[in-house]
Design a protein around this motif. Sequence first.
Motif, PDB file in Angstrom:
ATOM      1  N   GLN A 164       0.785  -1.441   0.073  1.00  0.00           N
ATOM      2  CA  GLN A 164       0.072   0.042  -0.158  1.00  0.00           C
ATOM      3  C   GLN A 164       0.783   1.378  -0.030  1.00  0.00           C
ATOM      4  O   GLN A 164       1.612   1.473   0.906  1.00  0.00           O
ATOM      5  CB  GLN A 164      -0.919   0.051   1.228  1.00  0.00           C
ATOM      6  CG  GLN A 164      -1.963  -1.198   1.276  1.00  0.00           C
ATOM      7  CD  GLN A 164      -2.702  -1.043   2.479  1.00  0.00           C
ATOM      8  OE1 GLN A 164      -3.151  -0.187   2.962  1.00  0.00           O
ATOM      9  NE2 GLN A 164      -3.184  -2.524   2.964  1.00  0.00           N
TER      10      GLN A 164
ATOM     11  N   ASN B 169      -1.703  -5.497  14.398  1.00  0.00           N
ATOM     12  CA  ASN B 169      -0.365  -5.256  13.793  1.00  0.00           C
ATOM     13  C   ASN B 169       0.841  -5.162  14.765  1.00  0.00           C
ATOM     14  O   ASN B 169       1.338  -3.947  14.641  1.00  0.00           O
ATOM     15  CB  ASN B 169      -0.852  -3.880  12.899  1.00  0.00           C
ATOM     16  CG  ASN B 169       0.114  -3.971  11.753  1.00  0.00           C
ATOM     17  OD1 ASN B 169       0.970  -4.916  11.494  1.00  0.00           O
ATOM     18  ND2 ASN B 169      -0.147  -2.987  10.745  1.00  0.00           N
TER      19      ASN B 169
ATOM     20  N   TYR C  75       3.349   9.603   0.075  1.00  0.00           N
ATOM     21  CA  TYR C  75       4.399   8.861  -0.091  1.00  0.00           C
ATOM     22  C   TYR C  75       5.344   9.729  -1.176  1.00  0.00           C
ATOM     23  O   TYR C  75       5.649   9.255  -2.249  1.00  0.00           O
ATOM     24  CB  TYR C  75       4.427   7.604  -0.531  1.00  0.00           C
ATOM     25  CG  TYR C  75       4.064   6.593   0.836  1.00  0.00           C
ATOM     26  CD1 TYR C  75       3.552   6.917   2.042  1.00  0.00           C
ATOM     27  CD2 TYR C  75       4.460   5.234   0.600  1.00  0.00           C
ATOM     28  CE1 TYR C  75       3.143   6.109   2.854  1.00  0.00           C
ATOM     29  CE2 TYR C  75       3.904   4.345   1.407  1.00  0.00           C
ATOM     30  CZ  TYR C  75       3.365   4.845   2.634  1.00  0.00           C
ATOM     31  OH  TYR C  75       3.260   3.750   3.734  1.00  0.00           O
TER      32      TYR C  75
ATOM     33  N   TRP D 251      -3.221 -14.326   5.918  1.00  0.00           N
ATOM     34  CA  TRP D 251      -2.166 -13.406   6.744  1.00  0.00           C
ATOM     35  C   TRP D 251      -2.216 -13.539   8.240  1.00  0.00           C
ATOM     36  O   TRP D 251      -3.294 -13.138   8.557  1.00  0.00           O
ATOM     37  CB  TRP D 251      -2.709 -11.901   6.299  1.00  0.00           C
ATOM     38  CG  TRP D 251      -1.898 -10.705   6.554  1.00  0.00           C
ATOM     39  CD1 TRP D 251      -1.435 -10.479   7.870  1.00  0.00           C
ATOM     40  CD2 TRP D 251      -1.241  -9.892   5.654  1.00  0.00           C
ATOM     41  NE1 TRP D 251      -0.742  -9.296   7.980  1.00  0.00           N
ATOM     42  CE2 TRP D 251      -0.451  -9.030   6.728  1.00  0.00           C
ATOM     43  CE3 TRP D 251      -1.068  -9.589   4.373  1.00  0.00           C
ATOM     44  CZ2 TRP D 251       0.205  -8.048   6.073  1.00  0.00           C
ATOM     45  CZ3 TRP D 251      -0.588  -8.420   4.023  1.00  0.00           C
ATOM     46  CH2 TRP D 251       0.252  -7.567   4.662  1.00  0.00           C
TER      47      TRP D 251
ATOM     48  N   TYR E 196       8.057  -5.408  10.490  1.00  0.00           N
ATOM     49  CA  TYR E 196       8.439  -3.882  10.678  1.00  0.00           C
ATOM     50  C   TYR E 196       8.307  -3.807  12.112  1.00  0.00           C
ATOM     51  O   TYR E 196       7.859  -4.598  12.727  1.00  0.00           O
ATOM     52  CB  TYR E 196       7.387  -2.922   9.833  1.00  0.00           C
ATOM     53  CG  TYR E 196       6.025  -3.590   9.839  1.00  0.00           C
ATOM     54  CD1 TYR E 196       5.253  -3.436  10.846  1.00  0.00           C
ATOM     55  CD2 TYR E 196       5.849  -3.822   8.514  1.00  0.00           C
ATOM     56  CE1 TYR E 196       3.898  -3.957  10.491  1.00  0.00           C
ATOM     57  CE2 TYR E 196       4.502  -4.391   8.297  1.00  0.00           C
ATOM     58  CZ  TYR E 196       3.522  -4.278   9.203  1.00  0.00           C
ATOM     59  OH  TYR E 196       2.367  -4.984   9.063  1.00  0.00           O
TER      60      TYR E 196
ATOM     61  N   THR F 128       5.671   5.828   8.203  1.00  0.00           N
ATOM     62  CA  THR F 128       5.921   4.481   8.566  1.00  0.00           C
ATOM     63  C   THR F 128       6.246   3.800   7.206  1.00  0.00           C
ATOM     64  O   THR F 128       5.977   4.317   6.239  1.00  0.00           O
ATOM     65  CB  THR F 128       4.837   3.881   9.480  1.00  0.00           C
ATOM     66  OG1 THR F 128       3.745   3.912   8.638  1.00  0.00           O
ATOM     67  CG2 THR F 128       4.766   4.403  10.512  1.00  0.00           C
ATOM     68  N   GLY F 129       6.787   2.274   7.435  1.00  0.00           N
ATOM     69  CA  GLY F 129       6.536   1.543   6.191  1.00  0.00           C
ATOM     70  C   GLY F 129       7.702   2.011   5.126  1.00  0.00           C
ATOM     71  O   GLY F 129       8.666   2.800   5.477  1.00  0.00           O
TER      72      GLY F 129
HETATM   73  N1  LIG Z   1       0.189  -4.709   7.650  1.00  0.00           N
HETATM   74  C1  LIG Z   1      -0.332  -3.590   7.134  1.00  0.00           C
HETATM   75  O1  LIG Z   1      -0.942  -2.749   7.889  1.00  0.00           O
HETATM   76  C2  LIG Z   1       0.313  -3.025   5.745  1.00  0.00           C
HETATM   77  C3  LIG Z   1       0.663  -1.685   5.769  1.00  0.00           C
HETATM   78  C4  LIG Z   1       0.016  -0.860   5.305  1.00  0.00           C
HETATM   79  N2  LIG Z   1       0.567   0.324   5.345  1.00  0.00           N
HETATM   80  C5  LIG Z   1       1.737   0.165   6.017  1.00  0.00           C
HETATM   81  C6  LIG Z   1       2.560   1.342   6.528  1.00  0.00           C
HETATM   82  C7  LIG Z   1       3.614   0.687   7.208  1.00  0.00           C
HETATM   83  C8  LIG Z   1       3.695  -0.661   7.619  1.00  0.00           C
HETATM   84  C9  LIG Z   1       2.797  -1.507   7.149  1.00  0.00           C
HETATM   85  C10 LIG Z   1       1.718  -1.148   6.346  1.00  0.00           C
END
Ligand SMILES: NC(=O)Cc1c[nH]c2ccccc12
Length: 475
Positions: free
Chosen positions: A88, A202, A93, A364, A419, A453-454
């Motif tokens: 995603q 999460n 971003y 998942w 993460y 994040t991510g």
């Molecule tokens: N597992 C998740 O939530 C996927 C996800 C979507 N956006 C995120 C941003 C950072 C880490 C995971 C995600």
Amino acid sequence: MNLTRRSALGGLIGAGAFAIGGCGPQGDRGRKDADVIIIGAGLAGLHAALMLEEAGLEVMVLEASRRIGGRLKTLDHLPGAPEAGGQQVGATYARFRARAAEAGLEFTGFPPSRFGEVMSVNGALIEARQWAGSVQNALPEAWRAIPPGRLFMQLAMRANPLEDVYAWRDPGSAAHDIAAAQWLVSQGANDEALRLMDTSLNGRDLASYSMLNIWRSLAIYEQERPLGGAQQVAGGAQRVPETMAARLAREVRLGHGVRAIQADDSGAAVRLEDGRELRADFIISTLPFAVLRHLSVDAPLDPATREAIADMAYTPIVQLHLEAQTPWWEEDGLAPEMWTDSPLNRIFAQRSPDGDPTGMLLAWLDGRGALAADDMDDAALETLARETLAAIRPASQGRVRLAHVQRWTASNPLAGGAYMHWRPGEARRWAEARFTPAGRLHLAGEHTGDLHTGMEAAMESGERAAIAILDAAGA
Ligand SMILES: NC(=O)Cc1c[nH]c2ccccc12
Ligand SMILES: Cc1cc2nc3c(=O)[nH]c(=O)nc-3n(C[C@H](O)[C@H](O)[C@H](O)COP(=O)(O)OP(=O)(O)OC[C@H]3O[C@@H](n4cnc5c(N)ncnc54)[C@H](O)[C@@H]3O)c2cc1C
């Protein structure tokens, strides 16, 4: 130096010290292998590498695996090329989108999903509209109408004390850095509510997950909302790091695992798995701390950063990519997607752009479910998946095959987990660390992100490290 000396991080392979020698901005170029060595060919490392090259520095990217992309991983060999890692792409971003655009890559929305129409609780199949009145529903009265898969997010969203994406760093936010379980009980959660919310968390579990973590994520989400929903990369997320790597002047060194890092104020060096040593003026490590903690690191790390490397928590995820040999869901007429409290947790269906199921399903598993699955080998996981699905959806009996297992857990030595997340009380600790350079060792990667994040956190962190090096090098 003594070759068996253990790293100050403790409990690591004794890698011993090795010579940094000869480096420095004005050092003897004959004795170094690059101006900057970057460890890891994921988004953070590749973004930093491109920025440094664009500024005229010579960069060497070392990657342990035989694949570019790290936690962006597209399963190109499976029907519909499902994603096994990040997918995603948020509206904010900016760095990630710019790198993709440079390569001519495009973004698309997500195909319509039927996730949320049907759930399985205590072995019973329940349609969403039946949930509030279901005998399986033992939620507190005020929450009975909320589907279990949305409960935690919905409760947290209503009560978010963070005004914006910056607020988590305010000292006042420390009061919210408490266990999710504790907060939920204060809101009226009973044991069943906690059990259901733990199922697809999460994080690891509600007791070890900070509310500030979800409130920060929701603040990011709120910032994105008016800008549009998340998108995906057309052709697969992994195309972004691959095309970034292809633009580097020096090819990424695949199969070059780093075992030890040494840095001081005058230079830096790494030792590879095969014993070779490479030197540079600067090093950027983008390794997740769950990986870095297993390397020997000899560098003047500040105590808070040292603690973060040793102790930062990672969310465990296990994905079971399943191939349906017939569209069995057409027989019972229900959606293939399901939220379940079974060992398979959530089931997603891979769909084509127009919304048709491709036949690939994804179980998942998060948190405790992922940890339990990670103890099983692939054959046992296939049996678990087939039997669990058949019990919930008899039409699937004998029509599901396990195509790929993706372990984002401590058992994956190149990732250590999916993460980072904060445990209660950790936001302040890690905020104070701020991951300042240790001599000429710079730390980057998703886990050192600030306002994102991510994927975008990875990009942001690579940019921060590259700018710091350009400043220090006077480039
Ligand atoms: N597992 C998740 O939530 C996927 C996800 C979507 N956006 C995120 C941003 C950072 C880490 C995971 C995600
Ligand atoms: C299942 C899953 C779903 C996700 N969903 C999303 C999402 O939807 N949206 C989002 O924004 N983010 C998402 N993320 C997070 C996102 O994918 C990551 O934050 C991001 O890709 C991390 O990039 P990075 O460069 O920091 O680390 P990585 O991509 O992990 O890069 C580190 C690299 O270092 C290499 N390496 C490891 N050890 C060594 C060694 N000893 N020597 C040399 N190299 C080594 C690794 O192989 C890897 O290539 C998801 C992650 C996962 C796992």
